[in-house]
Design an enzyme around this catalytic site. Structure first.
Site: not given
Ligand code: AMP
Length: 329
Positions: A146-148, A220, A94
């Site tokens: 990159h939004l995780g 969520r 990565d």
């Protein structure tokens, strides 16, 4: 060449099989090679590496810099070596996409002989998204968010990483699900002086959206909550992301497109809106209907000069590509 891809995560192991070079998904079973995602390649691995004893040993040693991540890759590689003896294994890092970081972006203002520098992460995802944006003619000056559960932002010019928000480890930068991101080092010294013994757990597992809200690290659930702390957590997340994106316009000397990817970036229209609302001064104007449309494919969602895109990432395909390239070279 049939390639099994292993993408070990903290809670699950994602896997996929690709028939290369056609990039078609295939069924599991007999494969010709295995590609494994490794989070930290340090200064040692700037390109994918065929795994032998020495490479595996080095990846294990880099666990000191990525204790949550590298041990998972080591275990995945050891399992493959046991279960599929003799099969070629390629480690895909990565950090490698960020080998192009210029010294101004990779350097901390501490004595250089300490060997502590910025590496950057999520590079496999950025490499995939950057290629998609190129194919979509999105422009040259790109900012990808990159939004995780882990979250970072990357400034990309000419397909090369020129700055990114994670640093020496995957803890720097944005607010994440349970990681704090940027924090005054003085606060860490204060906690240490006051007897803190569990800083690793605090900053990796009990901070971020979870620590801020006191409820959960999942966007969520926070989005569905009316608790003021849930809303504060989402606001701090968006504010930090917008600040990084805006600062990368300085790094890039402008911006042509901003792309959102990973769990939150791909699925949370309200988080994309929260972030983009803070970037209107850059002519980042969302097309509200496009942003809210219940779609999962790649798409442009902006109405202003700056392109805003949703690009579903595909780390597994990118790992398969790297594995194939290394083994067919
Ligand atoms: P990742 O690490 O890329 O798998 O992203 C995981 C995170 O994405 C979860 O913890 C959620 O916060 C977020 N996420 C996933 N699906 C959705 C959704 N439909 N709406 C909002 N956030 C979501």
């Amino acid at each position: 060449m049939k390639i099994l891809v292993l993408n070990p995560g903290s809670s699950s192991m994602k896997s996929a099989v690709y028939e290369m070079p056609g990039e078609k998904r295939a069924a599991e079973g007999e494969v010709d090679a295995v590609g494994v995602r490794v989070v930290h390649g340090g200064s040692r691995f700037e390109t994918p590496a065929i795994v032998d004893d020495a490479v595996l040993d080095e990846i294990g040693k880099l666990s000191a810099l990525a204790p949550l991540h590298n041990p998972l890759a080591v275990k995945a590689i050891e399992d493959v070596r046991r279960e599929r003896a003799g099969i070629p294994i390629v480690a895909v890092f990565d950090t490698a996409f960020h080998r192009t970081l210029p010294p101004v972006a990779s350097t901390y203002a501490i004595p250089q002989d300490l060997g502590i520098r910025r590496y950057g992460f999520h590079g496999i995802s950025y490499s995939y998204v950057s290629k998609r944006l190129h194919a979509l003619d999105a422009g040259d000056k790109l900012i990808v968010a990159h939004l995780g559960n882990g979250a970072s932002v990357c400034a990309i010019r000419g397909g090369r990483s020129i700055d990114t928000s994670m640093g020496f480890t995957p803890m720097e930068g944005l607010v994440m699900g349970t990681r704090a991101g940027d924090l005054d080092p003085g606060a860490i010294l204060y906690l240490l002086r006051n007897g803190a013994t569990d800083l690793d757990d605090l900053l990796n597992h009990r901070s971020g959206l979870l620590g801020l809200s006191g409820i959960t690290g999942d966007v969520r659930e926070l989005s569905a909550s009316s608790d003021p702390n849930a809303q504060l957590a989402l606001d701090v997340f968006a504010y930090r992301a917008a600040k990084y994106i805006a600062s990368y316009c300085a790094a890039l000397d402008g911006v042509d497109a901003i792309a959102f990817t990973a769990g939150i970036g791909e699925h949370s229209a309200s988080m994309r809106q929260r972030i983009c609302e803070r970037l209107r001064f850059l002519d980042v104007i969302l097309d509200d209907a496009a942003n809210r449309a219940p779609r999962t494919d790649e798409r442009r969602i902006s109405a202003g000069r700056v392109g805003v895109w949703v690009i579903p990432t595909n780390e597994e395909l990118e790992i398969a590509r790297s594995t194939y390239e290394v083994l067919s070279a």
